[in-house]
Structures are given as C-alpha cells and as structure tokens.
Design an enzyme around this catalytic site. Structure first.
Site, PDB file in Angstrom:
ATOM      1  N   SER A  21      42.400  55.704 -19.778  1.00 47.06           N
ATOM      2  CA  SER A  21      42.066  54.398 -19.193  1.00 47.06           C
ATOM      3  C   SER A  21      40.624  54.373 -18.686  1.00 47.06           C
ATOM      4  CB  SER A  21      43.013  54.115 -18.028  1.00 47.06           C
ATOM      5  OG  SER A  21      42.714  52.856 -17.466  1.00 47.06           O
ATOM      6  N   ASN A  69      31.280  58.571 -12.044  1.00 39.40           N
ATOM      7  CA  ASN A  69      31.281  57.131 -12.288  1.00 39.40           C
ATOM      8  C   ASN A  69      31.874  56.405 -11.108  1.00 39.40           C
ATOM      9  OD1 ASN A  69      33.889  55.430 -12.858  1.00 39.40           O
ATOM     10  ND2 ASN A  69      34.343  57.512 -13.542  1.00 39.40           N
ATOM     11  N   ALA A  70      31.364  55.202 -10.882  1.00 40.49           N
ATOM     12  CA  ALA A  70      31.969  54.318  -9.884  1.00 40.49           C
ATOM     13  C   ALA A  70      31.865  52.902 -10.435  1.00 40.49           C
ATOM     14  CB  ALA A  70      31.258  54.442  -8.543  1.00 40.49           C
ATOM     15  N   ASN A 127      48.151  53.027 -11.545  1.00 42.91           N
ATOM     16  CA  ASN A 127      46.907  53.647 -11.071  1.00 42.91           C
ATOM     17  C   ASN A 127      46.858  53.655  -9.547  1.00 42.91           C
ATOM     18  OD1 ASN A 127      44.301  54.447 -10.579  1.00 42.91           O
ATOM     19  ND2 ASN A 127      43.336  52.932 -11.903  1.00 42.91           N
ATOM     20  N   CYS A 130      42.494  55.486  -8.156  1.00 42.01           N
ATOM     21  CA  CYS A 130      41.097  55.156  -8.402  1.00 42.01           C
ATOM     22  C   CYS A 130      40.277  55.424  -7.141  1.00 42.01           C
ATOM     23  CB  CYS A 130      40.924  53.700  -8.816  1.00 42.01           C
ATOM     24  SG  CYS A 130      39.172  53.297  -9.039  1.00 42.01           S
ATOM     25  N   ASN A 192      43.413  61.953 -12.340  1.00 37.16           N
ATOM     26  CA  ASN A 192      42.314  61.005 -12.240  1.00 37.16           C
ATOM     27  C   ASN A 192      41.062  61.807 -11.854  1.00 37.16           C
ATOM     28  OD1 ASN A 192      40.723  58.627 -11.860  1.00 37.16           O
ATOM     29  ND2 ASN A 192      42.572  57.494 -11.306  1.00 37.16           N
ATOM     30  N   GLY A 243      41.690  65.417 -18.304  1.00 38.01           N
ATOM     31  CA  GLY A 243      40.643  65.990 -17.462  1.00 38.01           C
ATOM     32  C   GLY A 243      39.762  66.894 -18.300  1.00 38.01           C
TER      33      GLY A 243
END
Lengths: 304, 251
Positions: A21, A69-70, A127, A130, A192, A243
């Site tokens: 995702s 990443n954000a 999710n 996050c 995640n 991962g």
C-alpha cells in the site's frame, strides 16, 4: 513445476507477490510497465472517508539502505476510489486489497462500510500503523486494547476479510497481534514503516517537512523478519510480510520466518518492474533451496 | 512510453563550479525525449533514483546531455562516474514544455542556476522551428556560469549574477525591462525566482518547470505534489509536470 499459488482468507493468490500500500498508487502508472494480471494481489493506497491532501513537501528523503517518507495519507476519498480507481484495476485478473485508514474509530467504520458497496475488492487491510498523520493512524496500532477495538468495530460492519497492518513502533508486537486476532482479524500484514528523522546539515532542520517520516527499504528488513518470526509463532492467522523486500531471496526469507505472502514497497520506486521480476525468479529460488511450493516453505525457518 | 534502459556514459566534464556535463548514449529514450522531460537515474546502490532534466538530446545520434550541480550524496556519487561506465535510467519522465500548436514568433527563456539546463534543449527546439529565442540566465557568481556560448548561438543572451562578478548584477527579474518584446516565457529555477517572475509577468503567458525531491518519478507515490491555485486540487510534479502553465500551481 513449482507451485506458487495459495489460498488466504478472501484471496485466491496465483503467487504470493503484491505491491504494498502506498507504493503503487492505484496501479495506473505501473500498468504501463507490465500486465498487472501477473500479480498475486494489489494493495491499494490508503482510503479515508474524505479526500486528504497530505503533508507539505519535502515528503521523502534518502537514508542509508532506505528512505523516509511522510506523504500523510493523501488520497481522493473512499467513494472516489470505489468509483474511479477500483473499476480500472478490476480489468486485471488479480485480487484487490483495499487499505483503510482514519482519524477516528467512526471513520474506520465508515470507510470499511463503503467497501461493502463494491464487489470488486477482495479484502481489507486495516491501517492502524501510519506514522505520518497527526490524528489516528498509529495511535490505534500501538495499544493492544485500541487495536482490538478498531478491529472488532471494522469486522462487525465489513463483509470482507480483514488483514490488520501492524506497526513496528511498539515494545511488544506480539501482544498487539494477539489482541487483533482475538478481536476477529482474518490475517495480519506487517510491518509498516519505522518512525525516523533526518536533519539536513546546511539548513539545520529536519529534511522532511513533517519532521518525522516512516523508514522503509532494505534497512528495515531484519526488523521485519524478526517480527514476522516472533508473531507467526504466536498467532493462528496468516501473515502478509513486508519490509525491504528487493528480490525473490528476500521473499523466501519472509516465508521461512512464517509469512504466507509478501508485499513489495519501496523497491518499486527503484525498479518499476520489480514485482514482475520477483514473480519470474521465485520458482528458481524456491527450487534452489529445496522447496516445490510456496506453501511448503512457510514457517520452515522457525527453530524448535 | 517510459523505458528503462542502460545508457553508456560518453563523456563527463566539469563546466562550472560543482557543475557537471554528462553525455549519454541512449537507444530508446532519446528517440522520444522532449524538452522539459527528465531522466530518473539510478546512482550506485542508493535507494531513490535521482531526477535530472534533459539539457540536450539528439534523436538521430541517440545522444542525451544532462547537466547537474554536485549538491548532495546522489549528485556527488553521480559525478564520480567515468566515461565508458553504464547508468540505469528510467525515462523520459514527465510532461515537457508545450511545443505543438504554439504560434509565438519570439520566446523568452529565463533560467536560474541549475534550472538553466532544460531551457537549452527547449531553446534549440524553438530555434529549429524558426522562432526567435532570447535568454536570461541567472547565477550566483562568475564561476557558476555555464552554457553562455551555447545559448548565445540560439539568440540574444543576458547573464546575471547575484554578486555582479559576471554580466549584470542582480536577479533575473532585474533585467526583464531590457527585453523589447516577447510572446511567451519559459522559466526554470528556484521557487522564489519563479514566484517573483510569475508575479511580475502577470500580463504574459508563461510556463514554468519545477523540481522537488521525488520517490517513484512516475506518479504513484505522491511525494512531489503541490496545490493548484484554484484551491481545490493538486498536481504531481513528476507526472503532471514538471512543466506547468505559470499560474496553475501555488508556488
């Protein structure tokens, strides 16, 4: 003939490979590179009840063997996804897993309910992990009670199997996994990203505008393997492992640790063909290490 | 059509302070690459590819030129490659400058620093179409200046440096009055420069090219977005851009 296929709740997979995702959008871009029917499944970018713009830029940064990443769950909202994105993907002979996110329990429930309105989605990925949004997201994934609560609420309204996506940003991931299993999760997906930060020397400021971001890529693979290894021995539901996967050897490593299928994320950015290439390589790698099927390799790395 | 190919490095040379020109031999990408598009380059074992604009392209010879400033880990490592070595490249990416159905007789190119490169391929293409090209190129100081001769071959070229050590002193916006007349402008450079330009040239049609730290480079990861000026949308720099009509996106 090496058998790559397997069945998981709601999913009949021709192979265990799926793009993760957030790393594959809604498939349009990558459909220019290869036929998406080749994939075991596709996990969609997260859906929230309404459109979200996400975080300011810069949103990504290179790190040693990985990236931060954000993005901030940018998406067009669940109804736009159902009406405009899912129909495009349904032309491909593959399974569609919708990733659902929210700021509140009510939002998770609303988004989950919305996916009952389409018959083109085969499962949900919940999710609760996050790290890049101010409200919700990870707070549901770091406390066993809250994780169980949101899992239960979503299971109650959804007609689809629910895979709960776990956060590695916890002290005891086994307790969260057990809690969501008890709350009715059909499967787990893990891990995640890991919350991280990078400071830019010339400006003396965090490089990512959101200050913190999620670390992904090969740097986190050993952490993911360890967590899958531990969790798989403590639950009886299947795990989609992820991962830092870059090649078919990495896939086998996750299978040995107890994952039943895998998702490939960051590697798509470097090589848009990576999922397709892994699917081609996987039979050779399984054979090389003495397996005749994916099913046979699952959990075989676990020492008594 | 986006291709992924291995390109051979034909030459690497320093053309200004920390500024490298690299000529690459391409089989597929060169055939379709347009001005304003970029290459997504795999540098060593780095996780993220590096987006670098196309500074020149000859589809007949398959030669693509890139210019980049050594400004971090990726560009530093890229500058260490030698001629004869291969680079794994994805491209051409993005939407370039609009070329079809343009009816200008004179265009103004405005480049700032390492925003100058894509304007060279653009200017050359306009020149081939018989369009008059005027260029304003801004740099920090004298030793940063590059491609003055190349742009001068395309037409009148004004060089500006911040400290006045070469050409006019000041910013690219300080010399706009010197340009007699033009129909449309094309600009690439740092955001503050583009903002100042678009604020000043409100009565002119213009196109700007933007850069941002990118992930996938193809529109899937949403790393390089920016809001549109109408307040209810966004654009992806890698896929919808990097070229946008001057006032379409919020700078």
């Amino acid at each position: 003939m090496i058998n790559l296929s397997l069945k998981l709740p709601g999913l009949s997979l021709k192979n265990p490979i799926m793009p993760a995702s957030g790393c594959f959008g809604f498939g349009h871009e990558y459909s220019d590179f290869y036929n998406l029917s080749k994939l075991g499944a596709i996990i969609l970018k997260a859906a929230t009840s309404r459109e979200r713009f996400g975080n300011p830029t810069p949103r990504v940064a290179e790190t040693a063997s990985g990236m931060l990443n954000a993005i901030g769950l940018q998406n067009p909202g669940v109804m736009n996804i159902i009406n405009h994105e899912v129909p495009f993907l349904s032309q491909f002979d593959t399974n569609i897993i919708a990733n659902i996110a929210g700021s509140t329990l009510e939002e998770y429930v609303e988004v989950a309910k919305s996916f009952n309105e389409t018959d083109q989605v085969h499962a949900l990925e919940l999710n609760i992990s996050c790290p890049n949004v101010k409200e919700g997201g990870i707070q549901f994934g770091t406390d066993p009670n809250m994780a169980a609560h949101v899992t239960e609420a979503v299971k109650k309204v959804s007609q689809l199997p629910v895979y709960v996506k776990l956060s590695p940003n916890v002290t005891d991931i086994i307790s969260i996994a057990k809690a969501v299993e008890a709350a009715g999760a059909d499967g787990l997906s893990m891990i995640n990203t890991i919350t991280g930060m990078q400071i830019h020397l010339p400006s003396r400021k965090p490089l990512i505008a959101n200050k913190t971001g999620g670390l992904s890529g090969p740097a986190i693979k050993p952490i993911a393997i360890r967590m899958v290894y531990e969790v798989s021995q403590n639950v009886n539901i299947p795990i989609i492992g992820m991962g830092g996967i870059q090649n078919a050897e990495d896939v086998l490593e996750f299978l040995l640790a107890g994952a039943s299928a895998v998702a490939v994320g960051t590697a798509n950015f470097q090589n848009p063909f990576v999922c397709s290439e892994i699917i081609d390589e996987l039979p050779k790698v399984l054979e090389k290490y003495g397996f005749s099927s994916v099913q046979e390799a699952i959990g075989k790395g676990i020492m008594a | 059509m986006i291709n992924k190919e291995k390109m051979k490095i034909l030459s690497v040379r320093s053309i200004a302070h920390q500024t490298i020109e690299m000529v690459l031999e391409s089989e597929q990408i060169s055939k379709v690459a347009l001005p304003g598009q970029f290459l997504h380059i795999q540098v060593g074992n780095l996780t993220l590819r590096r987006p670098i604009s196309i500074a020149n392209n000859c589809s007949e010879t398959g030669r693509i030129t890139i210019l980049f400033k050594v400004n971090g880990q990726g560009t530093n490592e890229l500058s260490s490659y030698q001629s004869g070595e291969m680079l794994d490249i994805l491209g051409p990416l993005g939407n370039g400058f609009p070329l079809e159905s343009r009816s200008e007789s004179t265009v103004l190119l405005i480049g700032g620093g390492i925003g100058v490169p894509p304007l060279y391929y653009l200017g050359k293409t306009f020149r081939c179409k018989g369009i008059k090209v005027i260029s304003i190129l801004g740099f920090q100081q004298a030793n940063d200046v590059f491609y003055e001769d190349q742009f001068s071959e395309l037409g009148e070229t004004i060089i500006v440096t911040n400290d006045g050590s070469y050409g006019f002193k000041g910013l690219v916006t300080d010399v706009l009055e010197r340009i007699s007349a033009f129909d449309c402008y094309y600009a690439c450079g740092p955001k503050p420069m583009l903002k100042a330009l678009t604020d000043k040239l409100t009565d002119k049609e213009g196109f700007i090219s933007l850069e941002e730290r990118m992930g996938c480079g193809v529109g899937a990861c949403f790393a390089c977005v920016l809001p549109t000026t109408d307040g209810n949308g966004y654009k992806k720099i890698c896929k919808d851009g990097p070229v946008f009509p001057a006032r379409e996106v919020k700078l």
